[in-house]
Design an enzyme around this catalytic site. Structure first.
Site, PDB file in Angstrom:
ATOM      1  N   LYS A  90      23.903  -5.383  28.725  1.00 42.59           N
ATOM      2  CA  LYS A  90      23.481  -4.498  29.807  1.00 42.59           C
ATOM      3  C   LYS A  90      24.290  -4.860  31.034  1.00 42.59           C
ATOM      4  CE  LYS A  90      20.604  -1.511  31.607  1.00 42.59           C
ATOM      5  NZ  LYS A  90      21.799  -0.700  31.866  1.00 42.59           N
ATOM      6  N   GLN A 111      26.564 -11.394  34.914  1.00 40.58           N
ATOM      7  CA  GLN A 111      25.470 -10.529  34.454  1.00 40.58           C
ATOM      8  C   GLN A 111      24.568 -11.248  33.438  1.00 40.58           C
ATOM      9  OE1 GLN A 111      25.930  -7.030  35.632  1.00 40.58           O
ATOM     10  NE2 GLN A 111      23.749  -6.908  35.254  1.00 40.58           N
ATOM     11  N   LYS A 114      22.122 -13.216  35.571  1.00 39.42           N
ATOM     12  CA  LYS A 114      21.306 -12.292  36.353  1.00 39.42           C
ATOM     13  C   LYS A 114      20.248 -11.643  35.466  1.00 39.42           C
ATOM     14  CE  LYS A 114      23.657  -9.474  38.837  1.00 39.42           C
ATOM     15  NZ  LYS A 114      24.370  -8.368  39.477  1.00 39.42           N
ATOM     16  N   LYS A 126      29.677  -5.796  30.934  1.00 37.05           N
ATOM     17  CA  LYS A 126      30.186  -5.066  32.103  1.00 37.05           C
ATOM     18  C   LYS A 126      31.381  -4.244  31.646  1.00 37.05           C
ATOM     19  CE  LYS A 126      29.636  -4.518  36.589  1.00 37.05           C
ATOM     20  NZ  LYS A 126      28.425  -4.531  37.409  1.00 37.05           N
ATOM     21  N   GLY A 165      25.525   2.236  36.352  1.00 39.83           N
ATOM     22  CA  GLY A 165      26.476   2.469  37.443  1.00 39.83           C
ATOM     23  C   GLY A 165      26.946   1.170  38.074  1.00 39.83           C
ATOM     24  N   ASP A 166      27.948   1.263  38.918  1.00 45.62           N
ATOM     25  CA  ASP A 166      28.438   0.161  39.753  1.00 45.62           C
ATOM     26  C   ASP A 166      29.328   0.833  40.797  1.00 45.62           C
ATOM     27  OD1 ASP A 166      28.579  -2.888  40.032  1.00 45.62           O
ATOM     28  OD2 ASP A 166      30.704  -2.394  40.042  1.00 45.62           O
ATOM     29  N   THR A 209      18.511  -1.723  43.885  1.00 40.86           N
ATOM     30  CA  THR A 209      19.265  -2.943  44.217  1.00 40.86           C
ATOM     31  C   THR A 209      19.049  -3.307  45.687  1.00 40.86           C
ATOM     32  OG1 THR A 209      20.882  -2.306  42.559  1.00 40.86           O
ATOM     33  CG2 THR A 209      21.523  -4.054  44.060  1.00 40.86           C
ATOM     34  N   SER A 383      16.847  -0.861  35.821  1.00 41.89           N
ATOM     35  CA  SER A 383      17.500  -0.240  34.664  1.00 41.89           C
ATOM     36  C   SER A 383      16.735  -0.584  33.388  1.00 41.89           C
ATOM     37  CB  SER A 383      18.937  -0.743  34.519  1.00 41.89           C
ATOM     38  OG  SER A 383      19.787  -0.066  35.407  1.00 41.89           O
TER      39      SER A 383
END
Ligand code: NDP
Length: 451
Positions: A90, A111, A114, A126, A165-166, A209, A383
């Site tokens: 993810k 990630q 996190k 990612k 998204g990013d 976020t 998410s």
């Protein structure tokens, strides 16, 4: 040589010309040293660190698409499936000209920890491309997204890898990618998060976020005897994270006086007008000069790139600083300016916005410092809540999702605080985050054998 140093040297040797990846690994391994040394023999025998720093799978592919002039363009694209010990991969998709394999690997590596910190069952990954959506027509963006997904769809799925998204990938891009996935695979499943509300998106995901960053910051301040109310806040960036960080900070009674983008920054003595900022950035997709033109209390400063030069917002007197643009945007000199101006807390909305030297300087000078892998985890946590809603074919209310997000962020803070205390590093939230995130993943990797 210690196991930690050996593995770090190996990373540098085997992954040349990937400085951001080296930086991310160094920061994590340094703070894990005490944990690794306590169990070095078993970790070494199982090559646990070598496996942790090596992605399970890296996909590199080309994305050909036709621009509005009929010219074929070709972009490089990546998906790094880093670690699936605790759940499906993810992590977001970044669309920005600076994207390369090293950047995606640093983001994917971060990630892992996190996602572990959220307490939810999600692994680390990612992806992205060096495509720049800025200045492209909607049709061009759609052409890129469809071509990108035509290849990517082979490797993702609701139970295997769920991108989001990013930078550069917002609701529009996710929509085009989702449409193409559904068309090719013929299934309606939660394979992407950050979807629109009309087709499986979650309330609060857009705000998550930025809101989460403020929930964690509020808790960190509270536990250290401060109140967010009445504080002056500087924020960098003016994208998704920055806008909703600004909104929540103001809802909690703080005053946000700056935002920035890649060409300049705004100082607004009256406090940032979030409605105007959203109009300029989300609707018109314009520069911050338009914000300044519409508001007499705002002064626009032409700025340098956030990457490597600092954006100028850190020179403004503040109590709390929230870097929300991109990696390595808060440098040692910026940290010195913040300390000199009496800043008491820095919390990272972006991924790795503060350099290692700047982080150390802030910590040595008593500034509370919340690292991105904890402070910006609200996005990926929500998410994961979107994934849950998709699986049960239900949509929760705004209040329900927001309440869960707040709980998650408060819990994350206490997890890192407790981990730091347990290893005699009280107040070192960088170490706390890395240790708490690592232990869960390491346990799962050990339990699952050599895979
Ligand atoms: P957006 O694309 O919405 O906004 C990015 C902002 O940062 C824009 O203001 C952009 O300015 C600025 N920016 C980006 N790159 C640069 C650069 N090289 N130099 C100067 N300014 C730059 O992205 P997000 O808000 O989604 O992401 C911001 C950060 O937060 C990233 O580090 C991302 O990885 C991280 N993050 C995002 C999450 C999310 O849910 N969106 C979740 C967790 C982390 P301009 O418009 O001029 O390019």
């Amino acid at each position: 040589m210690s196991y930690v140093d050996e593995v770090f040297n190996l990373v540098v040797e085997k992954n040349p010309a990937q400085p951001e990846f080296h930086q991310a690994v160094k920061e994590v391994l340094e703070s894990l040293r005490v944990v690794i040394e306590a169990n070095e023999e078993a970790y070494r025998r199982d090559a646990l660190l070598e496996r942790l720093v090596t992605p399970e799978r890296q996909l590199l592919f080309r994305v050909p698409w036709v621009d509005d002039k009929g010219q074929v363009q070709v972009n490089n694209a990546f998906r790094v499936q880093f670690n699936s010990a605790i759940g499906p991969y993810k992590g977001g998709l970044r669309l920005h000209p600076s994207v390369n394999l090293g950047i995606i690997k640093f983001l994917g590596f971060e990630q892992i920890f996190k996602n572990s910190l959220t307490g939810l069952p999600i692994g680390g990954g990612k992806g992205g491309s060096d495509f720049d959506p800025k200045g492209k027509s909607d049709r061009e963006v759609m052409a890129f997204c469809q071509s990108f997904m035509t290849e990517l769809n082979k490797y993702i799925g609701a139970d295997t890898d769920v991108p989001a998204g990013d930078i550069g990938t917002g609701a529009r891009e996710i929509g085009y990618m989702y449409g193409q996935y559904k068309r090719i695979r013929g299934v309606y499943e939660g394979v992407l998060t950050g979807k629109g509300l009309s087709y499986g998106g979650s309330l609060v995901r857009t705000e998550a976020t930025g809101y989460g960053l403020l929930y964690l910051t509020e808790e960190m301040l509270k536990c250290n005897g401060h109140d967010i109310k009445g504080k002056t806040v500087v924020i960098s960036g003016s994208g998704n994270v920055a806008i909703y960080a600004c909104q929540k900070a103001q809802q909690l009674g703080a005053k946000v006086v700056t935002v920035s983008d890649s060409t300049g920054w705004i100082y607004d003595s009256e406090g940032i007008d979030v409605v105007l900022l959203k109009e300029v950035k989300e609707v018109k997709r314009a520069r911050l000069t338009e914000y300044a033109a519409a508001r007499s209390s705002a002064v626009y400063h032409e700025g340098k790139s956030a990457e490597g030069a600092g954006s100028g917002v850190w020179s403004v007197k503040c109590d709390v600083a929230l870097p929300c643009a991109t990696q390595n945007e808060l440098l040692l000199d910026d940290a010195k300016a913040l300390v000199a101006n009496g800043c008491i807390a820095v919390a990272e909305g972006a991924n790795m916005p503060t350099t290692i030297e700047a982080t150390q300087y802030l910590q040595e000078n008593g500034v509370l410092f919340a690292p991105g892998k904890a402070a910006n985890a609200g996005g990926v946590a929500t998410s994961a809540l979107e994934m849950s809603q998709n699986s049960e074919r239900l949509s929760w209310t705004f209040e329900e999702v927001d309440g869960k997000l707040k709980n998650i962020m408060v819990n994350i803070f206490h997890n890192l605080d407790d981990a730091a205390k347990k290893y005699n590093m009280e107040g070192n939230y960088v170490a706390g985050a890395n240790i708490a995130g690592f232990l869960k993943v390491a346990d799962a990797m050990t339990a699952q054998g050599i895979v």
